[in-house]
Design a protein around this motif. Structure first.
Motif, PDB file in Angstrom:
ATOM      1  N   GLU A  95       0.827  -1.201   0.000  1.00  0.00           N
ATOM      2  CA  GLU A  95       0.000   0.000   0.000  1.00  0.00           C
ATOM      3  C   GLU A  95       0.863   1.252   0.000  1.00  0.00           C
ATOM      4  OE1 GLU A  95      -3.839   1.654   2.558  1.00  0.00           O
ATOM      5  OE2 GLU A  95      -2.466   0.208   3.459  1.00  0.00           O
ATOM      6  N   VAL A  96       0.396   2.275  -0.712  1.00  0.00           N
ATOM      7  CA  VAL A  96       1.064   3.570  -0.694  1.00  0.00           C
ATOM      8  C   VAL A  96       0.715   4.267   0.615  1.00  0.00           C
ATOM      9  CG1 VAL A  96       1.183   5.855  -1.747  1.00  0.00           C
ATOM     10  CG2 VAL A  96       1.147   3.820  -3.191  1.00  0.00           C
ATOM     11  N   ALA A  97       1.741   4.561   1.411  1.00  0.00           N
ATOM     12  CA  ALA A  97       1.540   5.243   2.687  1.00  0.00           C
ATOM     13  C   ALA A  97       1.642   6.754   2.538  1.00  0.00           C
ATOM     14  CB  ALA A  97       2.554   4.751   3.709  1.00  0.00           C
ATOM     15  N   GLY A  98       2.482   7.214   1.621  1.00  0.00           N
ATOM     16  CA  GLY A  98       2.682   8.635   1.406  1.00  0.00           C
ATOM     17  C   GLY A  98       3.400   8.866   0.093  1.00  0.00           C
TER      18      GLY A  98
ATOM     19  N   GLY B 296       2.175  10.217  11.760  1.00  0.00           N
ATOM     20  CA  GLY B 296       2.907  10.119  13.018  1.00  0.00           C
ATOM     21  C   GLY B 296       4.080   9.166  12.972  1.00  0.00           C
ATOM     22  N   ARG B 297       4.516   8.773  11.765  1.00  0.00           N
ATOM     23  CA  ARG B 297       5.614   7.808  11.629  1.00  0.00           C
ATOM     24  C   ARG B 297       6.779   8.390  10.827  1.00  0.00           C
ATOM     25  NH1 ARG B 297       2.525   2.305   9.870  1.00  0.00           N
ATOM     26  NH2 ARG B 297       4.661   1.472  10.032  1.00  0.00           N
ATOM     27  N   SER B 298       6.877   9.724  10.756  1.00  0.00           N
ATOM     28  CA  SER B 298       7.987  10.451  10.101  1.00  0.00           C
ATOM     29  C   SER B 298       8.054  10.207   8.596  1.00  0.00           C
ATOM     30  CB  SER B 298       9.333  10.078  10.740  1.00  0.00           C
ATOM     31  OG  SER B 298       9.353  10.433  12.112  1.00  0.00           O
ATOM     32  N   ILE B 299       6.942   9.808   7.994  1.00  0.00           N
ATOM     33  CA  ILE B 299       6.954   9.554   6.553  1.00  0.00           C
ATOM     34  C   ILE B 299       7.105  10.858   5.772  1.00  0.00           C
ATOM     35  CG2 ILE B 299       5.554   8.726   4.625  1.00  0.00           C
ATOM     36  CD1 ILE B 299       4.389   6.644   6.560  1.00  0.00           C
ATOM     37  N   ALA B 300       6.383  11.901   6.181  1.00  0.00           N
ATOM     38  CA  ALA B 300       6.500  13.180   5.480  1.00  0.00           C
ATOM     39  C   ALA B 300       7.921  13.718   5.574  1.00  0.00           C
ATOM     40  CB  ALA B 300       5.506  14.187   6.063  1.00  0.00           C
ATOM     41  N   GLN B 301       8.520  13.612   6.752  1.00  0.00           N
ATOM     42  CA  GLN B 301       9.903  14.082   6.924  1.00  0.00           C
ATOM     43  C   GLN B 301      10.866  13.315   6.024  1.00  0.00           C
ATOM     44  OE1 GLN B 301       7.659  13.514   9.292  1.00  0.00           O
ATOM     45  NE2 GLN B 301       8.045  14.688  11.172  1.00  0.00           N
ATOM     46  N   ALA B 302      10.670  12.001   5.937  1.00  0.00           N
ATOM     47  CA  ALA B 302      11.548  11.179   5.099  1.00  0.00           C
ATOM     48  C   ALA B 302      11.386  11.540   3.627  1.00  0.00           C
ATOM     49  CB  ALA B 302      11.250   9.705   5.320  1.00  0.00           C
ATOM     50  N   LEU B 303      10.156  11.781   3.187  1.00  0.00           N
ATOM     51  CA  LEU B 303       9.922  12.158   1.792  1.00  0.00           C
ATOM     52  C   LEU B 303      10.539  13.520   1.474  1.00  0.00           C
ATOM     53  CD1 LEU B 303       6.228  10.957   1.556  1.00  0.00           C
ATOM     54  CD2 LEU B 303       8.097  10.114   0.119  1.00  0.00           C
ATOM     55  N   LEU B 304      10.425  14.475   2.398  1.00  0.00           N
ATOM     56  CA  LEU B 304      11.014  15.795   2.175  1.00  0.00           C
ATOM     57  C   LEU B 304      12.540  15.727   2.149  1.00  0.00           C
ATOM     58  CD1 LEU B 304       8.733  18.053   4.393  1.00  0.00           C
ATOM     59  CD2 LEU B 304       8.852  18.028   1.890  1.00  0.00           C
ATOM     60  N   ALA B 305      13.127  14.973   3.064  1.00  0.00           N
ATOM     61  CA  ALA B 305      14.586  14.839   3.083  1.00  0.00           C
ATOM     62  C   ALA B 305      15.078  14.182   1.798  1.00  0.00           C
ATOM     63  CB  ALA B 305      15.025  14.028   4.306  1.00  0.00           C
TER      64      ALA B 305
END
Length: 338
Positions: free
Chosen positions: A246-249, A281-290
Motif C-alpha cells: 500500500e502507498v503510505a505517502g 505520526g511515523r515520520s513519513i512526510a519528513q523522510a519524503l522531504l529529506a
C-alpha cells in the motif's frame, strides 16, 4: 471535442465598453493565449503562471467545456488582451476562477468585465449541476491571488469578495544538508513510476480528505497532474508499506525553468505531499522531504520550496518549519457567495 450538446449561451462582456471582441478559447488560440499570460507575468512577477502545456489541458477537459468555461478578449489586431476561465467539479461546492488582463489594457474596466462573466458562468454551472442532481451547494466563486498584487485585491474587495484562507510559500536553502530520517521497519521509499500513478491518486484522495478546499481527483484530473509540463517524476518518491504494498505517502516534485530565470534561483518544488491517515505520526512526510532535498541538490537546485495552508489541520506548517523551511511569500483565497 468531448462535448456533443450545444453549450448554453453566456452573456459576453460589452465590445464597445471594453474595446475587445470576446469569445471562448480554442486550440488555435494557444500561442496567443499563452503569450498574453507571459506578458502579464513579465510585469506582475507571479511566483507561477500558466504555460502553453497547462492551457492544452484546459481545452482537453471533459468536465469543464471550454466553450463555456473559457473567455478571451481580442483586440483589433487579433492579439489576446484579457482572459478568464472557471473550473468546477460537478459535485463540488465551489467554482474556481483564473484570469489576467494585459498590463497595457488594465484600469479600463476589463478586469471587472471578466469577473462579471466568471460570476455568471459559475452561477450557470451550479444551476446545471443542481438540476442534474450532482450538488445542492449554494453557488460560490473562489479566486487565488498573491499578496503582492494589490490591484487584484482592490478589484475583489470592490465586488464583495472576502479573504477566506492564507497560504505561505516556504523555502529551504540546499546549502544546508538534508536531515537523515530513518523510516520504521516495514516502510520503504521508492521512485515514482507509471505503475504507481493510480495507487498514488487514491492515496492522495485519502490524505487530503481533511484539507480545506480539497476535492477528490478523478482519473482525468490526476492525468493532468502527472502530465504537468513542469512535473519531475525523477525527483518524486512514494513511501510503501512492504507488508501490503500500500502507498503510505508520496512527494510529487516539479521544476519551472521560466521561474528560475525570472527569480534568479533554481528551486525544486514539492507540488504535493501527502500521508494517508493510517500512517501519520511515523515520520513519513519528513523522510519524503529529506529525500526530495537530496534529489533537488543532486540536480543542481538552489532551494527546496513548497506552499502550505496556514491553517492546515495536520500541523504541516510546524513540520516544515522543523525541516528548515521558512516563509517567504503569502497568497490568499478570495470567496464570494453568488
Amino acid at each position: 471535442m468531448p462535448f456533443d450538446a450545444e453549450p448554453q449561451p453566456r452573456a459576453l462582456p460589452d465590445v464597445t465598453a471594453t474595446g475587445l471582441t470576446w469569445r471562448a478559447a480554442t486550440t488555435g488560440d494557444l500561442d496567443n493565449w499563452a503569450g498574453l499570460i507571459a506578458r502579464t507575468a513579465a510585469v506582475e512577477h507571479p511566483v507561477w503562471f500558466e504555460k502553453r502545456g497547462d492551457l492544452v489541458h484546459v481545452l482537453e477537459s471533459t468536465k469543464n467545456d471550454p466553450r463555456t468555461s473559457t473567455l478571451l478578449g481580442i483586440d483589433s489586431d487579433g492579439v489576446a488582451r484579457a482572459y478568464g476561465r472557471i473550473v468546477k467539479n460537478p459535485a463540488g461546492d465551489k467554482a474556481t476562477g483564473m484570469g489576467c488582463v494585459d498590463p497595457d489594457w488594465q484600469r479600463k474596466g476589463i478586469g471587472t468585465a471578466v469577473l462579471a462573466w466568471q460570476e455568471e458562468s459559475a452561477r450557470a454551472r451550479f444551476h446545471a449541476d443542481t438540476a442534474a442532481g450532482h450538488t445542492t451547494s449554494p453557488p460560490r466563486l473562489r479566486i487565488l491571488t498573491e499578496e503582492q498584487h494589490h490591484h487584484q485585491a482592490a478589484l475583489f474587495e470592490a465586488h464583495g469578495y472576502q479573504t477566506v484562507r492564507w497560504f505561505n510559500e516556504m523555502h529551504r536553502p540546499l546549502t544546508v544538508p538534508a536531515p537523515e530520517i530513518v523510516l520504521e521497519p516495514g516502510l520503504e521509499l521508492k521512485p515514482l513510476d507509471p505503475t504507481l500513478h493510480e495507487a498514488v491518486r487514491l492515496a492522495h484522495n485519502d490524505a487530503f480528505r481533511d484539507h480545506w478546499g480539497s476535492e477528490p481527483r478523478d482519473r482525468e484530473a490526476w492525468r493532468f497532474t502527472m502530465e504537468e509540463p513542469s512535473a519531475r517524476h525523477d525527483w518524486s518518491a512514494v513511501a510503501i508499506d512492504r507488508a501490503t504494498g500500500e502507498v503510505a505517502g508520496y512527494q510529487l516534485a516539479s521544476y519551472d525553468p521560466d521561474s528560475a530565470a525570472a527569480r534568479g534561483f533554481k528551486e525544486g518544488y514539492t507540488e504535493l505531499l501527502g500521508v494517508r491517515r493510517a500512517f501519520r505520526g511515523r515520520s513519513i512526510a519528513q523522510a519524503l522531504l529529506a529525500d526530495a532535498m537530496r534529489r533537488f541538490k543532486d540536480a543542481g537546485m538552489d532551494i527546496a520550496s513548497l506552499d502550505v495552508d496556514s491553517a492546515n489541520p495536520t500541523g504541516a506548517l510546524a513540520l516544515y518549519l522543523g525541516m528548515g523551511y521558512q516563509p517567504v511569500n503569502r497568497s490568499m483565497t478570495w470567496e464570494k457567495l453568488l
